[in-house]
Design a protein around this motif. Structure first.
Motif, PDB file in Angstrom:
ATOM      1  N   ASN A  54       1.356  -1.193   0.134  1.00  0.00           N
ATOM      2  CA  ASN A  54       0.248   0.064   0.173  1.00  0.00           C
ATOM      3  C   ASN A  54       0.967   1.533   0.124  1.00  0.00           C
ATOM      4  OD1 ASN A  54      -1.652   2.135  -0.722  1.00  0.00           O
ATOM      5  ND2 ASN A  54      -3.329   0.840   2.088  1.00  0.00           N
ATOM      6  N   THR A  55       1.291   1.755  -1.261  1.00  0.00           N
ATOM      7  CA  THR A  55       1.930   2.435  -0.835  1.00  0.00           C
ATOM      8  C   THR A  55       0.838   3.754  -0.398  1.00  0.00           C
ATOM      9  OG1 THR A  55       1.105   3.069  -4.237  1.00  0.00           O
ATOM     10  CG2 THR A  55       3.668   1.704  -3.319  1.00  0.00           C
ATOM     11  N   GLN A  56      -0.551   4.531  -0.900  1.00  0.00           N
ATOM     12  CA  GLN A  56      -0.950   5.142  -1.047  1.00  0.00           C
ATOM     13  C   GLN A  56      -0.731   5.670   1.480  1.00  0.00           C
ATOM     14  OE1 GLN A  56      -4.960   4.291  -1.891  1.00  0.00           O
ATOM     15  NE2 GLN A  56      -4.517   4.212  -3.948  1.00  0.00           N
ATOM     16  N   LEU A  57      -0.495   4.883   1.916  1.00  0.00           N
ATOM     17  CA  LEU A  57      -0.128   5.272   3.019  1.00  0.00           C
ATOM     18  C   LEU A  57       0.775   5.391   3.406  1.00  0.00           C
ATOM     19  CD1 LEU A  57      -2.352   4.612   5.946  1.00  0.00           C
ATOM     20  CD2 LEU A  57      -1.424   2.281   6.130  1.00  0.00           C
ATOM     21  N   GLY A  58       1.701   7.067   3.437  1.00  0.00           N
ATOM     22  CA  GLY A  58       2.715   7.097   3.667  1.00  0.00           C
ATOM     23  C   GLY A  58       2.181   8.466   4.473  1.00  0.00           C
ATOM     24  N   PRO A  59       3.941   9.162   4.539  1.00  0.00           N
ATOM     25  CA  PRO A  59       3.343  10.804   4.798  1.00  0.00           C
ATOM     26  C   PRO A  59       3.171  11.276   3.931  1.00  0.00           C
ATOM     27  CG  PRO A  59       5.407   9.585   4.979  1.00  0.00           C
ATOM     28  CD  PRO A  59       4.876   8.638   4.440  1.00  0.00           C
ATOM     29  N   PRO A  60       2.962  12.884   3.715  1.00  0.00           N
ATOM     30  CA  PRO A  60       1.762  13.098   4.980  1.00  0.00           C
ATOM     31  C   PRO A  60       0.608  12.335   5.294  1.00  0.00           C
ATOM     32  CG  PRO A  60       1.242  14.638   2.825  1.00  0.00           C
ATOM     33  CD  PRO A  60       2.012  13.468   2.477  1.00  0.00           C
ATOM     34  N   TYR A  61       0.200  11.483   5.812  1.00  0.00           N
ATOM     35  CA  TYR A  61      -0.737  11.227   6.797  1.00  0.00           C
ATOM     36  C   TYR A  61      -2.573  11.401   6.629  1.00  0.00           C
ATOM     37  CZ  TYR A  61       2.776   8.139   8.120  1.00  0.00           C
ATOM     38  OH  TYR A  61       4.063   6.931   8.207  1.00  0.00           O
ATOM     39  N   HIS A  62      -2.885  10.491   6.388  1.00  0.00           N
ATOM     40  CA  HIS A  62      -4.680  11.350   6.200  1.00  0.00           C
ATOM     41  C   HIS A  62      -5.468  10.244   7.129  1.00  0.00           C
ATOM     42  CE1 HIS A  62      -3.303  13.284   2.205  1.00  0.00           C
ATOM     43  NE2 HIS A  62      -3.295  11.925   1.575  1.00  0.00           N
ATOM     44  N   ILE A  63      -5.764  11.687   7.851  1.00  0.00           N
ATOM     45  CA  ILE A  63      -6.587  10.699   9.265  1.00  0.00           C
ATOM     46  C   ILE A  63      -8.023  10.997   9.546  1.00  0.00           C
ATOM     47  CG2 ILE A  63      -6.217  10.829  11.434  1.00  0.00           C
ATOM     48  CD1 ILE A  63      -3.292  11.335  11.529  1.00  0.00           C
ATOM     49  N   LEU A  64      -8.594  10.296   9.427  1.00  0.00           N
ATOM     50  CA  LEU A  64      -9.881  10.358   9.460  1.00  0.00           C
ATOM     51  C   LEU A  64     -10.496  10.418  10.995  1.00  0.00           C
ATOM     52  CD1 LEU A  64     -11.996   7.560   6.949  1.00  0.00           C
ATOM     53  CD2 LEU A  64     -12.438  10.542   7.565  1.00  0.00           C
ATOM     54  N   VAL A  65     -10.892  11.357  11.736  1.00  0.00           N
ATOM     55  CA  VAL A  65     -11.536  11.457  12.649  1.00  0.00           C
ATOM     56  C   VAL A  65     -12.648  10.993  13.027  1.00  0.00           C
ATOM     57  CG1 VAL A  65     -10.970  13.251  14.515  1.00  0.00           C
ATOM     58  CG2 VAL A  65      -9.715  12.972  12.425  1.00  0.00           C
ATOM     59  N   ASP A  66     -12.797  10.333  14.395  1.00  0.00           N
ATOM     60  CA  ASP A  66     -14.432  10.097  14.537  1.00  0.00           C
ATOM     61  C   ASP A  66     -15.005  11.458  15.598  1.00  0.00           C
ATOM     62  OD1 ASP A  66     -16.717   8.616  14.786  1.00  0.00           O
ATOM     63  OD2 ASP A  66     -15.780   6.979  16.709  1.00  0.00           O
ATOM     64  N   THR A  67     -15.774  11.204  16.077  1.00  0.00           N
ATOM     65  CA  THR A  67     -17.323  12.357  16.833  1.00  0.00           C
ATOM     66  C   THR A  67     -16.361  11.986  18.261  1.00  0.00           C
ATOM     67  OG1 THR A  67     -18.898  11.933  15.889  1.00  0.00           O
ATOM     68  CG2 THR A  67     -18.971  13.047  18.073  1.00  0.00           C
ATOM     69  N   HIS A  89     -11.482   3.954   0.259  1.00  0.00           N
ATOM     70  CA  HIS A  89     -10.208   4.526   0.154  1.00  0.00           C
ATOM     71  C   HIS A  89      -9.050   3.765   0.981  1.00  0.00           C
ATOM     72  CE1 HIS A  89     -12.676   6.676  -2.739  1.00  0.00           C
ATOM     73  NE2 HIS A  89     -13.074   7.310  -2.037  1.00  0.00           N
ATOM     74  N   LYS A  90      -7.977   3.315   0.635  1.00  0.00           N
ATOM     75  CA  LYS A  90      -6.651   2.563   1.147  1.00  0.00           C
ATOM     76  C   LYS A  90      -6.034   3.856   1.964  1.00  0.00           C
ATOM     77  CE  LYS A  90      -8.693  -0.583   1.383  1.00  0.00           C
ATOM     78  NZ  LYS A  90      -9.989  -1.201   2.659  1.00  0.00           N
ATOM     79  N   CYS A  91      -6.302   4.609   1.565  1.00  0.00           N
ATOM     80  CA  CYS A  91      -5.062   6.283   1.854  1.00  0.00           C
ATOM     81  C   CYS A  91      -4.971   6.696   3.734  1.00  0.00           C
ATOM     82  CB  CYS A  91      -4.726   7.185   1.177  1.00  0.00           C
ATOM     83  SG  CYS A  91      -6.752   7.831   0.615  1.00  0.00           S
ATOM     84  N   TYR A  92      -6.423   5.844   4.428  1.00  0.00           N
ATOM     85  CA  TYR A  92      -6.699   6.704   5.490  1.00  0.00           C
ATOM     86  C   TYR A  92      -6.205   6.633   6.792  1.00  0.00           C
ATOM     87  CZ  TYR A  92      -9.713   9.103   2.710  1.00  0.00           C
ATOM     88  OH  TYR A  92      -9.950  10.895   1.517  1.00  0.00           O
TER      89      TYR A  92
END
Length: 197
Positions: A59-72, A151-154
């Motif tokens: 998974n080359t999409q998972l690298g810096p800058p990291y995309h982080i999905l935030v929950d409530t 999307h596998k980048c998160y």
């Protein structure tokens, strides 16, 4: 002396035999032919196939800058632990982090009312990227699971046990959580230089 009769406590219903003359021909169950199992026969199993991009080393999409999905609840627990969200994410991953918040999560925070006004103010921070939702309904957990699956980048940032359990079944999705007043990451690859806990 006479014999004592014992009481019948649980009388079972009598079942009609399948060969009984009262059962019509069309209603009779067909007898299955029992095949003897060959011990040398190759056993087949159904295993779901996942694309190779779902696994960390590919998974080359998972690298810096990291995309982080935030929950409530991640925002709420960060406030309780007195953590700055963006700075603590960078301290955890040793790289630039971009927090993302979906419309469903935003709607969930707004529904919680005045008690969570600080969380709403943090969610409206310009450092947070906003992701629009096209689906119906505002259930945030389903929205996050769907987005992470597509999307596998998160990286998913959550403290919710049920959501963590659902996301662990999806291969290749790291989970960020809060413990001991700091952020930790679970299931992160060694290749990207992130610490393992």
């Amino acid at each position: 002396m006479g014999k004592q009769k014992t009481k019948k406590f649980a009388a079972m219903k009598r079942m009609i035999n399948l060969r009984d003359h009262r059962i019509k021909e069309k209603d009779r169950a067909k007898q299955k032919d029992k095949k003897k199992k060959d011990p040398s026969e190759v056993k087949e199993r159904e295993v779901t196939k996942y694309p190779s991009c779902m696994f960390f080393q590919y998974n080359t999409q998972l690298g810096p800058p990291y995309h982080i999905l935030v929950d409530t609840n991640f925002i709420n627990f960060s406030i309780k632990a007195k953590l700055d969200i963006v700075q603590s994410m960078m301290d955890c991953l040793y790289a630039k982090c971009i927090p993302y918040i979906t419309d469903c999560v935003m709607a969930e925070i707004e529904k919680l009312g005045m008690k969570y006004r600080v969380a709403l103010r943090i969610a409206k921070d310009p450092r947070f990227e906003r992701l629009p939702c096209a689906h119906k309904g505002t259930y945030a957990d389903d929205c996050l699971v769907q987005r992470v699956t597509q999307h596998k980048c998160y990286i998913l940032a959550t403290v919710d046990r049920d959501l963590k359990r659902r996301v662990r079944k999806i291969p290749g999705v790291p989970i960020m959580y809060i413990s001991n007043h700091r952020y930790n990451i679970e299931r992160m690859p060694d290749d990207y230089g992130a610490p393992r806990f």
